[in-house]
Design an enzyme around this catalytic site. Structure first.
Site, short mmCIF file in Angstrom:
data_model
loop_
_atom_site.label_atom_id
_atom_site.label_comp_id
_atom_site.label_asym_id
_atom_site.label_seq_id
_atom_site.Cartn_x
_atom_site.Cartn_y
_atom_site.Cartn_z
N LYS A 165 7.30 -39.01 -68.19
CA LYS A 165 6.62 -38.03 -68.97
C LYS A 165 6.90 -36.46 -68.95
O LYS A 165 7.23 -35.99 -68.13
CB LYS A 165 4.98 -38.19 -68.73
CG LYS A 165 4.01 -37.51 -69.85
CD LYS A 165 2.73 -37.90 -69.34
CE LYS A 165 1.87 -37.20 -70.28
NZ LYS A 165 0.34 -37.48 -70.00
N SER A 240 -2.17 -38.85 -73.73
CA SER A 240 -1.18 -37.92 -73.86
C SER A 240 0.23 -38.47 -73.47
O SER A 240 1.33 -38.13 -73.65
CB SER A 240 -1.21 -36.67 -73.24
OG SER A 240 -1.42 -36.75 -71.81
N SER A 264 -5.17 -40.64 -70.55
CA SER A 264 -3.92 -40.72 -71.24
C SER A 264 -2.74 -41.42 -70.87
O SER A 264 -1.60 -41.76 -71.39
CB SER A 264 -3.37 -39.26 -70.41
OG SER A 264 -4.25 -38.18 -70.97
#
EC number: 3.1.1.23
Length: 647
Positions: A165, A240, A264
């Site tokens: 990420k 996210s 997330s």
């Protein structure tokens, strides 16, 4: 005299006299923002040029035709067709099988990396999940193979390619979280989680997309663009950690890593049909990342993995949690290792609920919980229905929601407003960002809380009113909210103990994957995930049977909107979701990750009809019914097959 002058104006003149100063102020602010964005535009253009060049380079280096006669490709692959066949064999393996194949020398690190890069670049061209490739990846794989040839030693993750990420620090790479002002500021350190995995022989090869500023569940921003859900190209993979989930669901990485501040990790897992576990914050502490909200309130920030099975979760978490090598890199992490449960035949007491008292879920997500609970009960486990309203008389569900949203923005949005200042707003996040920036203004917040929101509660949506009025008026109010949070945590644990349950099963989210425009309008969905960050407890997501047509049909008669604007939007967002992934959430007490994983395994074993995406090789076995299939699903079916999983 002034009053007489005003009285001579017509109503239209009076209105115009109030509007034009506001219009001029708006145009000035717009000009300032565009000027500041223009200052960063050059950096954006330079980055995008480099990005495309590196994508082309990685595509060329991993293409089977370019690898013919390459001595680093495993023997027996002399033609492009043979190499492509080997790549497809590699890409069909699950993580455990791939690990075994690498450890037993069936494949080497370089060949496996080429296979995943080859697939990831193709996948990215369709769903835009990768922000940047990691330039050193091929050299890393070569070094692993060379070191093994010299020493005969392999790390436990030898040659496994993984994605990262893009809020995790990596030396010599930017961490922009979709903000242009943070371009061309490369980090000087690598986060301990990435470093540990690399030390074990895994190969990080790409960074993945996130929402602008991280604080949304639509992974979209003006620098890297919008990431599509591989199951339906017209919908978001969540956020996210959406780029991570999309890439792994599409088969472009062996595993992925992400963070979770209010869902997330879990929301993308639910939207994309993956497994994940958000640990207790200190059980797996990770530094050197952009956390989204530095100085946040009482919200546990957790880090974890994306995998396709619970067994893979157990393997990866067992490798890092409490390990002395990891503690050397991150001493703040807990030294408690992940223990293996021996008593697999012991019957458990499972709590469950389908309604959190704040926001109802759509029929598909309700059914997911009810069927899972029924299946576990049939296997001899005791089930106990819970009601969140019974946890605390002092804090009913709407008060808990207010508590959560105050913890998300303890400074009433001041940090977030500064973060977005001078940035071009992403098209799918404009509404969310503007509301955040408005909220940090005391006068506006006062009017919202005591003028607009009481009206909204009566006329529009009591959930919208709750979110809009969640405001810390001063430091004393902020401190009081933190005290209330601590008190609620204790009351939660007491309630849990009084029910004598081992774990809780509840909805993973309020809907399946949503079209891109809805996350900015449906912040209310964050309660069902953010609650467990506020409580700082382990929470995992496991796929169950996908959404069916009956679920969608029941949106009309089986889901009451109560005249609430947000619930109407929620119902709209869930239309057309037949065949999309569905999931449940599994929760345990703090530091009880072992029990959480155990129940996740039980859920996985009881689930039926779970599917996995597989990149289509050759023509489709069956024609696609274009007329009766949503366009986004048609686009997905053109590239991916849906393969049934057998447990």
């Amino acid at each position: 005299m002034g009053n007489n002058f005003w009285s001579t104006w017509s109503p239209s003149q009076r209105i115009f006299s109030l509007i034009w100063p506001a219009t001029i102020l708006y145009l000035i602010m717009k000009l300032l923002i565009e000027k500041m964005w223009g200052k960063n535009r050059g950096a954006v253009e330079r980055f995008q040029t480099r990005r495309e060049a590196l994508f082309d380079d990685f595509k060329s280096r991993s293409a089977p035709a370019s690898l013919v006669n390459n001595p680093r490709i495993v023997k027996g692959n002399e033609t492009a067709e043979q190499i492509e066949t080997t790549f497809n064999e590699i890409l069909k393996l699950d993580l455990i099988a791939l690990k075994s194949a690498l450890q037993t020398d069936k494949y080497n690190a370089y060949t496996v990396l080429c296979a995943f890069v080859w697939r990831a670049i193709d996948v990215n061209s369709e769903i835009n999940c990768i922000t940047e490739v990691i330039r050193e990846a091929f050299n890393t794989a070569e070094a692993l193979d060379d070191n093994y040839a010299q020493t005969g030693e392999k790390g436990q993750l030898f040659g496994l390619p993984f994605s990262v990420k893009s809020n995790f620090y990596m030396e010599n790479y930017d961490v922009t979280v979709g903000l242009a002002k943070l371009l061309e500021q490369p980090k000087t350190t690598t986060c301990p989680m990435v470093q540990f995995l690399s030390d074990q022989g895994a190969v990080p090869f790409c960074l993945t997309n996130v929402p602008q500023g991280l604080l949304s569940y639509v992974s979209s921003n003006p620098i890297y663009g919008t990431t599509k859900n591989p199951w339906d190209f017209s919908r978001t993979p969540g956020g996210s950690s959406g780029g991570e989930a999309a890439l792994l669901a599409a088969g472009g990485a062996a595993f992925g890593i992400g963070s979770d501040l209010a869902g997330s990790l879990r929301i993308p897992a639910a939207f994309c049909g993956l497994v994940t576990l958000k640990p207790t914050q200190d059980r797996l502490c990770v530094t050197d990342t952009h956390g989204g909200l530095p100085g946040r309130g009482r919200l546990g920030l957790s880090f974890g993995f994306y995998t396709r099975s619970v067994k893979e979760q157990e393997f990866l978490l067992g490798l890092i949690v409490g390990r002395s090598e990891y503690l050397e890199l991150c001493p703040m992490s807990s030294p408690a290792k992940l223990e293996k449960h021996i008593e697999k035949d012991q019957k458990l007491v499972i709590g469950w609920f389908v309604d959190d008292g704040f926001n109802p879920v759509v029929p598909s997500n309700r059914r997911a919980v009810e069927e899972t609970v029924k299946s576990l009960q049939a296997k001899g486990h005791q089930v106990v229905e819970l009601k969140l309203a019974d946890v605390s008389e002092e804090f009913p569900p709407f008060a808990v929601a207010d508590m959560l949203f105050r913890n998300v923005m303890p400074d009433n949005g001041a940090y977030m407003s500064e973060m977005y200042a001078g940035e071009q707003y992403d098209e799918h996040m404009k509404l969310f960002i503007r509301l955040v920036c408005l909220k940090q203004n005391f006068l506006v917040s006062f009017l919202l809380r005591y003028g607009v929101m009481p009206f909204a509660k009566l006329a529009l949506s009591k959930r919208l009113a709750c979110i809009g009025s969640a405001y810390n008026s001063d430091l004393a109010a902020c401190r009081q909210n933190q005290e209330n949070t601590d008190s609620y945590k204790l009351q939660w644990i007491r309630y849990w103990k009084s029910k004598k349950i081992d774990a809780l099963i509840c909805p993973s989210f309020i809907t399946p994957a949503q079209p891109f425009e809805y996350p900015a309008q449906l912040s209310n969905g964050a309660f069902i995930t953010g609650l467990f960050n506020m409580l700082d407890v382990p929470a995992g997501v496991v796929p169950v049977s996908p959404v069916n047509q009956k679920d969608v049909d029941q949106l009309i008669d089986g889901f009451s909107t109560e005249g609430d604007l947000l619930l109407k939007k929620q119902r709209e967002a869930a239309r057309g979701t037949t065949g999309l992934p569905n999931a449940v959430q599994v929760v345990t007490l703090p530091n009880c990750e072992e029990m959480c994983l155990r129940v996740m395994r039980l859920v996985e074993e009881s689930a039926e009809g779970v599917q996995r995406l597989q990149w289509r090789v050759g023509a489709s076995a069956a024609p696609i019914d274009v007329e009766n299939t949503p366009a986004g699903v048609v686009s997905s079916l053109e590239h991916f097959e849906r393969v049934n999983l057998l447990h």
